[in-house]
Motif scaffolding. Structure first.
Motif, mmCIF file in Angstrom:
data_model
loop_
_atom_site.group_PDB
_atom_site.id
_atom_site.type_symbol
_atom_site.label_atom_id
_atom_site.label_comp_id
_atom_site.label_asym_id
_atom_site.label_seq_id
_atom_site.Cartn_x
_atom_site.Cartn_y
_atom_site.Cartn_z
ATOM 1 N N SER A 1 -2.471 -17.703 -46.102
ATOM 2 C CA SER A 1 -3.682 -18.328 -46.622
ATOM 3 C C SER A 1 -4.843 -17.995 -45.703
ATOM 4 O O SER A 1 -4.776 -18.244 -44.496
ATOM 5 C CB SER A 1 -3.486 -19.850 -46.681
ATOM 6 O OG SER A 1 -4.724 -20.516 -46.743
ATOM 7 N N THR A 2 -5.905 -17.442 -46.271
ATOM 8 C CA THR A 2 -7.060 -17.101 -45.432
ATOM 9 C C THR A 2 -7.670 -18.356 -44.810
ATOM 10 O O THR A 2 -8.123 -18.314 -43.666
ATOM 11 C CB THR A 2 -8.130 -16.329 -46.229
ATOM 12 O OG1 THR A 2 -8.451 -17.058 -47.412
ATOM 13 C CG2 THR A 2 -7.615 -14.958 -46.604
ATOM 14 N N GLY A 3 -7.662 -19.457 -45.534
ATOM 15 C CA GLY A 3 -8.175 -20.711 -44.975
ATOM 16 C C GLY A 3 -7.369 -21.143 -43.765
ATOM 17 O O GLY A 3 -7.929 -21.526 -42.730
ATOM 18 N N ASP A 4 -6.039 -21.080 -43.883
ATOM 19 C CA ASP A 4 -5.173 -21.438 -42.757
ATOM 20 C C ASP A 4 -5.378 -20.484 -41.579
ATOM 21 O O ASP A 4 -5.417 -20.911 -40.423
ATOM 22 C CB ASP A 4 -3.698 -21.415 -43.176
ATOM 23 C CG ASP A 4 -3.329 -22.537 -44.141
ATOM 24 O OD1 ASP A 4 -4.136 -23.483 -44.306
ATOM 25 O OD2 ASP A 4 -2.239 -22.451 -44.733
ATOM 26 N N LEU A 5 -5.502 -19.183 -41.885
ATOM 27 C CA LEU A 5 -5.738 -18.205 -40.818
ATOM 28 C C LEU A 5 -7.042 -18.500 -40.084
ATOM 29 O O LEU A 5 -7.090 -18.476 -38.847
ATOM 30 C CB LEU A 5 -5.790 -16.781 -41.378
ATOM 31 C CG LEU A 5 -4.485 -16.147 -41.838
ATOM 32 C CD1 LEU A 5 -4.748 -14.781 -42.466
ATOM 33 C CD2 LEU A 5 -3.508 -16.016 -40.685
ATOM 34 N N LEU A 6 -8.096 -18.778 -40.849
ATOM 35 C CA LEU A 6 -9.398 -19.080 -40.240
ATOM 36 C C LEU A 6 -9.323 -20.320 -39.358
ATOM 37 O O LEU A 6 -9.792 -20.311 -38.216
ATOM 38 C CB LEU A 6 -10.470 -19.273 -41.317
ATOM 39 C CG LEU A 6 -11.061 -18.015 -41.913
ATOM 40 C CD1 LEU A 6 -11.858 -18.344 -43.172
ATOM 41 C CD2 LEU A 6 -11.945 -17.303 -40.900
ATOM 42 N N ARG A 7 -8.718 -21.389 -39.891
ATOM 43 C CA ARG A 7 -8.611 -22.627 -39.117
ATOM 44 C C ARG A 7 -7.792 -22.410 -37.843
ATOM 45 O O ARG A 7 -8.139 -22.929 -36.777
ATOM 46 C CB ARG A 7 -8.025 -23.747 -39.975
ATOM 47 C CG ARG A 7 -9.025 -24.298 -40.998
ATOM 48 C CD ARG A 7 -8.489 -25.497 -41.757
ATOM 49 N NE ARG A 7 -7.493 -25.130 -42.761
ATOM 50 C CZ ARG A 7 -7.784 -24.689 -43.983
ATOM 51 N NH1 ARG A 7 -9.044 -24.566 -44.351
ATOM 52 N NH2 ARG A 7 -6.824 -24.397 -44.836
ATOM 53 N N ALA A 8 -6.717 -21.635 -37.928
ATOM 54 C CA ALA A 8 -5.873 -21.377 -36.758
ATOM 55 C C ALA A 8 -6.627 -20.568 -35.700
ATOM 56 O O ALA A 8 -6.538 -20.858 -34.501
ATOM 57 C CB ALA A 8 -4.596 -20.646 -37.178
ATOM 58 N N GLU A 9 -7.368 -19.556 -36.136
ATOM 59 C CA GLU A 9 -8.130 -18.728 -35.192
ATOM 60 C C GLU A 9 -9.229 -19.546 -34.517
ATOM 61 O O GLU A 9 -9.461 -19.416 -33.312
ATOM 62 C CB GLU A 9 -8.741 -17.519 -35.910
ATOM 63 C CG GLU A 9 -7.727 -16.511 -36.405
ATOM 64 C CD GLU A 9 -7.117 -15.670 -35.307
ATOM 65 O OE1 GLU A 9 -7.745 -15.482 -34.247
ATOM 66 O OE2 GLU A 9 -5.986 -15.183 -35.526
#
Length: 173
Positions: free
Chosen positions: A27-35
């Motif tokens: 999920s791009t949203g999850d990736l963004l939040r994790a980064e």
């Protein structure tokens, strides 16, 4: 790949698909939040755009997706991209990398249902789990007390995304 407007049910469908087929959910949203949470260089760049209320540029999102797709688990099990690509530029980037899905799922949900789903959505900041006050409320008062509304889960943001999607559809013809 799976795509649809915010609150169209992508996350729910992804859970079911991942359980059934054993794919890696990206999920791009999850990736963004994790980064952003990890304070990485790419996360800090993304955070600047997000804090300013802008979409994160395609190059940043594509770099995160490409890095995640290159990991061993995604190569071995296969992957399910959630909410990516969202623009022609992102789709072209995938094509340049010769990344093509076997299946592409589009969730088409009426606007008023999207708005209702979105404004009732809440995030548990401890577990990262998403609840809905009406359709999927938390089990106990402790969880309910800590739920927060994500910045994108407002009627204004959803209507804006719907408008962008509509304009994008018109531009294709």
């Amino acid at each position: 790949m799976i795509s649809g407007a915010p609150a169209s049910g992508k996350g729910t469908q992804c859970e079911l698909i991942v359980q059934k087929f054993g794919l890696v959910h990206i999920s791009t949203g999850d990736l963004l939040r994790a980064e952003v949470a990890a304070g990485t260089e790419i996360g800090n760049k993304a955070k600047e755009f997000m804090n300013a209320g802008h979409l994160v540029p395609d190059e940043i999102v594509t770099a995160m997706v490409a890095a995640r797709l290159s990991r061993d688990d995604a190569k071995q099990k296969g992957w399910l991209l959630d909410g990516y690509p969202r623009s022609l530029g992102q789709a072209q980037s995938l094509e340049k990398m010769q990344i093509r899905p076997d299946v592409y799922i589009i969730l088409d949900v009426p606007d008023e249902i999207l708005i209702d789903r979105c404004v009732g959505r809440r995030l548990d900041p401890v577990t990262g789990k998403i609840y809905h006050l009406k359709f999927f409320p938390p089990q106990d008062e402790e969880i309910k007390a800590r739920l927060v509304t994500r910045p994108d889960d407002t009627e204004e943001k959803v209507r804006y995304i719907i408008l962008l999607s509509f304009c994008g559809s018109l531009c294709r013809y």
